[in-house]
Design a protein around this motif. Structure first.
Motif, short mmCIF file in Angstrom:
data_model
loop_
_atom_site.label_atom_id
_atom_site.label_comp_id
_atom_site.label_asym_id
_atom_site.label_seq_id
_atom_site.Cartn_x
_atom_site.Cartn_y
_atom_site.Cartn_z
N GLU A 146 0.78 -1.25 0.00
CA GLU A 146 0.00 0.00 0.00
C GLU A 146 0.80 1.29 0.00
O GLU A 146 0.20 2.35 0.01
CB GLU A 146 -0.99 0.06 1.18
N PRO A 170 4.51 4.30 5.19
CA PRO A 170 5.29 3.06 5.29
C PRO A 170 4.47 1.88 4.76
O PRO A 170 3.25 1.99 4.66
CB PRO A 170 5.54 2.91 6.79
N ARG A 200 10.15 3.46 2.70
CA ARG A 200 10.66 4.72 3.25
C ARG A 200 11.54 5.45 2.25
O ARG A 200 11.61 6.66 2.24
CB ARG A 200 11.44 4.44 4.54
N ARG A 204 4.19 6.39 14.36
CA ARG A 204 3.22 6.98 13.43
C ARG A 204 2.40 8.09 14.12
O ARG A 204 2.03 9.07 13.48
CB ARG A 204 2.29 5.89 12.90
N ASP A 234 10.72 -2.39 12.42
CA ASP A 234 9.59 -3.04 11.76
C ASP A 234 9.53 -4.51 12.18
O ASP A 234 10.54 -5.20 12.13
CB ASP A 234 9.80 -2.92 10.25
N ILE A 290 15.84 -2.73 9.26
CA ILE A 290 14.42 -2.71 9.62
C ILE A 290 14.07 -1.53 10.52
O ILE A 290 12.94 -1.43 11.01
CB ILE A 290 13.99 -4.04 10.29
N GLU A 291 15.02 -0.61 10.73
CA GLU A 291 14.69 0.59 11.50
C GLU A 291 13.60 1.37 10.77
O GLU A 291 13.65 1.54 9.56
CB GLU A 291 15.93 1.46 11.68
N LEU A 292 12.64 1.86 11.53
CA LEU A 292 11.50 2.53 10.91
C LEU A 292 11.75 4.00 10.66
O LEU A 292 10.96 4.66 9.99
CB LEU A 292 10.25 2.37 11.80
N TRP A 338 -0.50 -5.24 10.98
CA TRP A 338 0.49 -4.18 10.82
C TRP A 338 -0.17 -2.90 10.27
O TRP A 338 0.14 -1.80 10.72
CB TRP A 338 1.58 -4.68 9.86
N THR A 339 -1.07 -3.06 9.31
CA THR A 339 -1.67 -1.88 8.68
C THR A 339 -2.51 -1.08 9.68
O THR A 339 -2.63 0.13 9.55
CB THR A 339 -2.54 -2.28 7.48
N ARG A 358 -0.24 1.05 11.55
CA ARG A 358 0.22 2.15 10.71
C ARG A 358 -0.84 3.25 10.59
O ARG A 358 -0.52 4.44 10.65
CB ARG A 358 0.55 1.63 9.30
N ASP A 359 -2.11 2.85 10.43
CA ASP A 359 -3.14 3.81 10.06
C ASP A 359 -3.90 4.43 11.23
O ASP A 359 -4.24 5.60 11.21
CB ASP A 359 -4.15 3.14 9.11
N TYR A 390 -6.56 -5.08 6.60
CA TYR A 390 -5.79 -5.59 5.47
C TYR A 390 -4.52 -6.25 5.98
O TYR A 390 -3.83 -5.68 6.80
CB TYR A 390 -5.43 -4.46 4.50
#
Lengths: 111, 414
Positions: free
Chosen positions: A73, A86, A89, B21, B47, B65-67, B292-293, B296-297, B324
């Motif tokens: 996405e 994300p 990135r 986030r 992540d 994998i650092e965000l 995970w989504t 994020r959202d 999702y």
């Protein structure tokens, strides 16, 4: 200072409908596939591989000047290559194109 | 002038995807006050999906994998309090250790932790939630060893895939009739079971675990029918528990997580929650979503709503995305949006269930309520985008489908 313009044929403009995206393999000078996008009457050329994981953006969804990765996405701006959310990135690379006589070319400028 | 308007201070409890986030959303909304992020792990946000894949295989490291990059961290202007858990909400702020971090507003994003079983203290027995968990498991997954995975959810099946790649002998024990059947429905789950078995994994579906053998180091897993599976390594993947104990006594409403409305607002003023820990209102029910989504959202909605509350303004859009998720295992890319009703058939809209890759949908009250894709990202995305409005409406319709479907019969029998 000399500026030489080198162009590489990508595909026929008619091969990519409005709102569609086409994967281009084996572009001379590129080790990874590219993709041609036709959005809002304009043609764009971008890296085909998502900057996050091994997904083909030509499987993605073109909308409002962006292409959405088919897996996770993240939406990449077709001009800047930047992702909006994300997990991606890093931006993808974008390339200048020109359409001449119905052919889409990638334009490479070297000074 | 309120504290918020003069700058103010917001404390985010939880330093993983959801906490990060929320911080990013506060800055994106032009919040100029201080932000403190409290996290019990010593790591900066990283992540988690790669933990059961690339980290186990050794193809990614922590840096990969650092965000958030160092440059973006600087721009975010956040104070990180890492390696120390928050102890509670107190008057005027958040308790951390023996002090109080002052806060005008709080974002609760403490996530969830791996559910453990009574024998989790034995040597060779692992759970998987954190980077430290993944590093410890990776050290034990040596070629030729016998691995028994308890629970065939996302974590269990993905770890099975990685362990097979590393040359281990792998068995999975799952009380449901097939892996992930509650999530993806029996038809796709059966196909998944065949795929997993075709890679040499022994799938003992329909079985619970009676216990394990071994005094200090695990030697075998004993199933409910008395059969034994020899094990050098055991991975317990039986779900997650929301991290809410630190909130007991804080006066906040809890029920399978922190209860919130559609905007992430909790029962306490100027306290929002988001991500795995939040049990948020959707339609006429409350749901906790561990995808995970969602982490994020949802924090962006909760953070914007917190600012609106602090500024005395109405909130904007609620959190109403259909769930999702994706999974990568055994060469398969599985994607699902919406909620599968295990009692309904899949309607194949592309490809073929029997021979290969496919996309299928389900309907709920004439709305497309779920789309599932099996190695078909292009077609799946088209269906998901075309059905977005219907999926959103179906997700909010409420719960003739069960909102929470516990799958804990894997717990040892007394």
């Amino acid at each position: 200072m000399m500026i030489t313009t080198d162009r590489v044929e990508l595909c026929a403009a008619a091969d990519v409908d409005e709102g569609d995206i086409l994967k281009i393999d084996d572009v001379p000078g590129f080790t990874a596939p590219l993709a041609v996008v036709h959005s809002g009457g304009t043609y764009y050329c971008i890296d085909d591989t998502c900057s996050h994981q091994d997904a083909s953006l030509s499987d993605g969804w073109v909308d409002e000047g962006c292409v959405e990765c088919p897996l996770h996405e993240s939406r990449f701006d077709l001009c800047s290559g930047k992702p909006d959310i994300p997990p991606a990135r890093e931006p993808i690379r974008t390339y200048p194109v020109e359409v001449v006589d119905g052919i889409v070319y990638l334009r490479r400028e070297e000074q | 002038m309120t504290a918020a308007a003069s700058g103010g201070s917001i404390v985010i409890v939880g330093a993983s995807l959801a906490g990060l986030r929320a911080a990013e959303a506060l800055r994106a909304a032009d919040y100029k006050g201080s932000i403190t992020v409290v996290g019990d792990e010593s790591h900066l946000p990283y992540d988690r999906p790669p933990l059961s894949k690339e980290i186990l295989l050794g193809s990614s490291s922590l840096v990969d994998i650092e965000l958030i990059s160092a440059a973006d961290r600087e721009a975010l202007r956040v104070e990180w309090l890492l390696g120390e858990p928050a102890t509670g909400l107190v008057a005027g702020g958040v308790g951390v250790g023996d002090r109080v971090v002052p806060a005008d507003g709080v974002v609760i994003a403490t996530g969830a932790r791996a559910r453990s079983l009574p024998f989790c203290g034995l040597g060779g027995v692992h759970t998987m939630r954190t980077l430290d968990d993944a590093v410890a498991l990776r050290e034990d997954l040596v070629a030729g060893c016998s691995v028994v995975i308890i629970g065939a959810g996302f974590i269990g099946t993905e770890i099975a895939s990685a362990a097979v790649s590393l040359g281990c002998h792998v068995s999975i024990v799952e009380p449901d009739p097939a892996p992930l059947s509650a999530k993806i429905g029996p038809t796709a789950a059966t196909k998944l079971m065949d795929l997993i078995a075709s890679h040499g994994v022994v799938v003992r579906a329909g079985h619970g675990v009676g216990g394990v053998d071994g005094k200090e180091q695990v030697k075998a897993v004993v199933l409910d029918d008395g059969s034994r599976l020899n094990a050098d390594v055991v991975v317990v993947g039986v779900g997650a528990i929301p991290n809410i104990e630190w909130l007991h006594g804080s006066g906040i409403e809890l029920d399978n997580g922190v209860l919130t409305d559609e905007w992430g607002r909790t029962s306490l003023p100027n306290v929002v929650a988001a991500g795995d820990v939040a049990c948020f209102k959707q339609g006429n029910t409350h749901r906790r979503v561990e995808h995970w989504t969602n982490a994020r959202d949802m924090p962006a909605v909760a953070a914007r709503t917190l600012l609106a509350d602090l500024y005395g303004q109405p909130p904007t859009d609620p959190h109403d995305n259909p769930p999702y998720f994706w999974s990568q295992q055994f060469g398969l890319r599985l994607q699902l949006v919406g909620r599968i009703d295990p009692d309904l058939d899949l309607e194949i809209v592309d490809g073929s269930l029997d021979d290969g890759d496919f996309v299928a949908v389900q309907h709920h009250r004439d709305l497309i309520s779920a789309v599932i894709g099996w190695n078909s990202p292009r077609s799946f995305l088209k269906w998901r985008r075309r059905s977005g409005t219907e999926l959103r409406a179906a997700a909010s319709l409420g719960s003739e489908q069960s909102a929470v479907r516990p799958s804990l019969s894997v717990l040892p029998r007394p």
